[in-house]
Write a protein that holds these residues in place. Structure first.
Motif, PDB file in Angstrom:
ATOM      1  N   LEU A 107      -9.881   1.763 -11.941  1.00  0.00           N
ATOM      2  CA  LEU A 107      -8.381   2.315 -11.732  1.00  0.00           C
ATOM      3  C   LEU A 107      -7.271   1.304 -12.299  1.00  0.00           C
ATOM      4  O   LEU A 107      -7.310   0.294 -12.419  1.00  0.00           O
ATOM      5  CB  LEU A 107      -8.225   2.507 -10.165  1.00  0.00           C
ATOM      6  N   ASP A 108      -6.258   2.474 -12.589  1.00  0.00           N
ATOM      7  CA  ASP A 108      -5.257   1.857 -13.290  1.00  0.00           C
ATOM      8  C   ASP A 108      -4.106   1.948 -12.426  1.00  0.00           C
ATOM      9  O   ASP A 108      -3.707   3.327 -12.093  1.00  0.00           O
ATOM     10  CB  ASP A 108      -4.921   2.668 -14.733  1.00  0.00           C
ATOM     11  N   LEU A 109      -3.458   0.979 -11.637  1.00  0.00           N
ATOM     12  CA  LEU A 109      -2.408   1.048 -10.706  1.00  0.00           C
ATOM     13  C   LEU A 109      -1.139   0.819 -11.299  1.00  0.00           C
ATOM     14  O   LEU A 109      -0.155   0.570 -10.519  1.00  0.00           O
ATOM     15  CB  LEU A 109      -2.676   0.257  -9.426  1.00  0.00           C
ATOM     16  N   SER A 110      -0.795   0.726 -12.598  1.00  0.00           N
ATOM     17  CA  SER A 110       0.416   0.302 -13.026  1.00  0.00           C
ATOM     18  C   SER A 110       1.495   1.184 -12.934  1.00  0.00           C
ATOM     19  O   SER A 110       2.604   0.854 -12.943  1.00  0.00           O
ATOM     20  CB  SER A 110       0.304   0.043 -14.850  1.00  0.00           C
ATOM     21  N   THR A 111       1.274   2.425 -12.611  1.00  0.00           N
ATOM     22  CA  THR A 111       2.099   3.626 -12.073  1.00  0.00           C
ATOM     23  C   THR A 111       2.707   3.195 -10.698  1.00  0.00           C
ATOM     24  O   THR A 111       3.715   3.924 -10.507  1.00  0.00           O
ATOM     25  CB  THR A 111       1.782   5.022 -12.406  1.00  0.00           C
ATOM     26  N   VAL A 112       1.957   2.260  -9.880  1.00  0.00           N
ATOM     27  CA  VAL A 112       2.451   2.154  -8.662  1.00  0.00           C
ATOM     28  C   VAL A 112       3.834   1.217  -8.635  1.00  0.00           C
ATOM     29  O   VAL A 112       3.335   0.104  -9.276  1.00  0.00           O
ATOM     30  CB  VAL A 112       1.516   1.493  -7.758  1.00  0.00           C
ATOM     31  N   PRO A 113       4.964   1.432  -8.167  1.00  0.00           N
ATOM     32  CA  PRO A 113       5.928   0.757  -8.409  1.00  0.00           C
ATOM     33  C   PRO A 113       6.173  -0.863  -7.377  1.00  0.00           C
ATOM     34  O   PRO A 113       6.749  -1.689  -7.829  1.00  0.00           O
ATOM     35  CB  PRO A 113       7.212   1.438  -7.902  1.00  0.00           C
ATOM     36  N   ARG A 114       5.136  -0.699  -6.420  1.00  0.00           N
ATOM     37  CA  ARG A 114       5.202  -1.978  -5.588  1.00  0.00           C
ATOM     38  C   ARG A 114       3.988  -2.857  -6.144  1.00  0.00           C
ATOM     39  O   ARG A 114       3.070  -2.589  -6.922  1.00  0.00           O
ATOM     40  CB  ARG A 114       4.902  -1.449  -4.306  1.00  0.00           C
ATOM     41  N   PRO A 115       4.283  -4.129  -5.917  1.00  0.00           N
ATOM     42  CA  PRO A 115       3.016  -5.223  -5.905  1.00  0.00           C
ATOM     43  C   PRO A 115       1.981  -4.729  -5.231  1.00  0.00           C
ATOM     44  O   PRO A 115       2.174  -4.141  -4.132  1.00  0.00           O
ATOM     45  CB  PRO A 115       3.470  -6.657  -5.781  1.00  0.00           C
ATOM     46  N   THR A 116       0.627  -4.827  -5.717  1.00  0.00           N
ATOM     47  CA  THR A 116      -0.362  -4.390  -4.991  1.00  0.00           C
ATOM     48  C   THR A 116      -1.224  -5.609  -4.398  1.00  0.00           C
ATOM     49  O   THR A 116      -1.441  -6.600  -4.832  1.00  0.00           O
ATOM     50  CB  THR A 116      -1.449  -3.492  -5.802  1.00  0.00           C
TER      51      THR A 116
END
Length: 427
Positions: A73-82
């Motif tokens: 999965l690519d979470l780069s579009t999530v604006p918060r740190p994961t």
């Protein structure tokens, strides 16, 4: 992918204590996923790994091959740190339920892929499915959207994520190879790395109710997983936590959800609150948010607001009544004294026998079934006091559960020796 291998040669190599090559590992994991290596051959290899072990290099390559078997999965579009958390499983371990919305309410995004219970350990998805309407299955687009909008999602891993692990996990369960630390570590970390989280906090349970019964094996597992995380570019830290006694006072599905809601409301058992806050602080530090105050987010109601949003986003009704069992039986103290111990494993088996758990993955669970603890170690009791409540939809299940539950509670003349909830931190 190299094709110059035969499964029997790889099995023999590990059987004889050899170090498998990168090419051998890549080939056998891929071939098993595609079905050209048979279950009985992978069973033999898993047993050889259990008996002979793996080097750190072998474990890292095995984990990488499991990740490569499917999507990442690519979470780069999530604006918060994961940041994510994984527990190795225990009894009454409902920490994911309050922890996920709590950390999200403090500014991180929590992509929590969870599983179902098997045997004496409960499963997060089973617990949440006791909330009317709530759905465990979320497609990738909805997963990303919920992370962006709510900041928290708890769901089942998609079929495309580490499919090699899905096949191998089921095989290990029926071949006596669950305890192999290289296979436990690679199973957990392949899914967590594939989900794309930037940071990971591991809660490695130690004690009778855990897979790791002693601290040395728990420490080895924790160090192995932390190393795998670091090698893959995921900031990873592990806590070793006590699982000799159940967490909290509720062991089951709906009753654990109810207890989690108590925590989110600013109450709840002290040990559940303590571990939730400790793990939240670790996750927020790992996500680069060290100034966030999870205790304040609990007290203000912010974490509860995120819980409600998270449940609604997956079709659940946070205001609906939770299922309750049709039958309640009590276990009473046989003598005056002090509760010296409550064996987590026996309590977990009792809850399972009441219908809260399953023996096989396809078995249904009873959402209302479980064990409610009315006392905790250190409490003084008198003969006849209620120490446990057994809840079930099927009265025929009570006798076997009562036998196990009664043996779990030990009453003596002196209080228990204190064991810290958090025993070690490994980074």
């Amino acid at each position: 992918m190299s094709t110059g291998f035969a499964a029997v040669d790889v099995i023999r190599a590990k059987r004889d204590g050899q170090t498998l090559t990168d090419a051998q590992i890549d080939w056998v994991v891929d071939a098993y996923t595609r079905g050209t290596v048979a279950d009985e051959q992978m069973s033999a290899l898993a047993m050889a790994i259990l008996l002979r072990g793996m080097t750190p290099g072998e474990i890292a390559r095995w984990t990488a091959a499991m990740i490569a078997s499917g999507d990442r999965l690519d979470l780069s579009t999530v604006p918060r740190p994961t940041a994510d958390k994984h527990s190795t499983g225990g009894v009454g371990d409902k920490i994911t339920l309050p922890l996920t919305p709590l950390v999200a309410s403090c500014g991180a995004a929590v992509p929590q892929l969870s599983g179902r219970g098997l045997g004496h350990t409960g499963g997060t998805l089973d617990k949440l499915e006791s909330v009317p309407g709530w759905r465990a299955t979320v497609d990738n687009a909805a997963f990303l959207r919920q992370l962006q909008e709510v900041g928290a999602v708890i769901c089942a891993a998609g079929a495309g994520l580490a499919p090699a692990d899905r096949k191998l996990y089921a095989l290990r369960d029926v071949t006596g190879t669950v305890e192999a630390i290289p296979l436990i570590a690679s199973s957990i970390m392949s899914k967590k790395i594939a989900e794309g989280t930037g940071a990971l906090v591991l809660d490695v349970k130690v004690g009778s109710g855990a897979f790791m019964k002693d601290i040395d094996s728990a420490r080895e597992l924790a160090r192995t997983m932390v190393r795998l995380g670091h090698d893959s570019g995921v900031y990873t830290v592990a806590l070793l936590t006590d699982m000799s006694t159940p967490l909290g006072c509720a062991v089951g599905n709906a009753i654990e959800v109810a207890e989690s809601i108590e925590v989110l409301s600013g109450g709840g058992p002290a040990d559940v609150v303590e571990l939730t806050l400790r793990l939240a602080r670790e996750m927020l530090d790992a996500a680069g948010l060290p100034d966030a105050d999870p205790a304040k987010a609990l007290a203000s109601g912010a974490a509860m607001d995120t819980w409600r949003s998270m449940i609604k986003a997956q079709g659940g009704d946070p205001d609906a009544a939770l299922p309750t069992a049709r039958e309640t039986e009590t276990v009473r103290a046989e003598r005056d004294g002090v509760v010296t111990s409550m064996d987590a494993y026996r309590i977990g088996v009792a809850a399972w026998r009441l219908g809260a758990g399953r023996a096989r993955k396809e078995d249904p669970v009873s959402f209302g079934a479980g064990v409610q603890l009315r006392v905790r170690p250190g409490d003084r009791v008198r003969a006849g006091d209620v120490v446990l409540e057994l809840r079930t939809d099927d009265p025929h299940r009570v006798a076997a559960a009562r036998e196990e539950a009664a043996r779990a509670v030990v009453i003596g003349d002196a209080g228990p020796a204190g064991t810290p909830l958090v025993m070690e931190r490994i980074a």
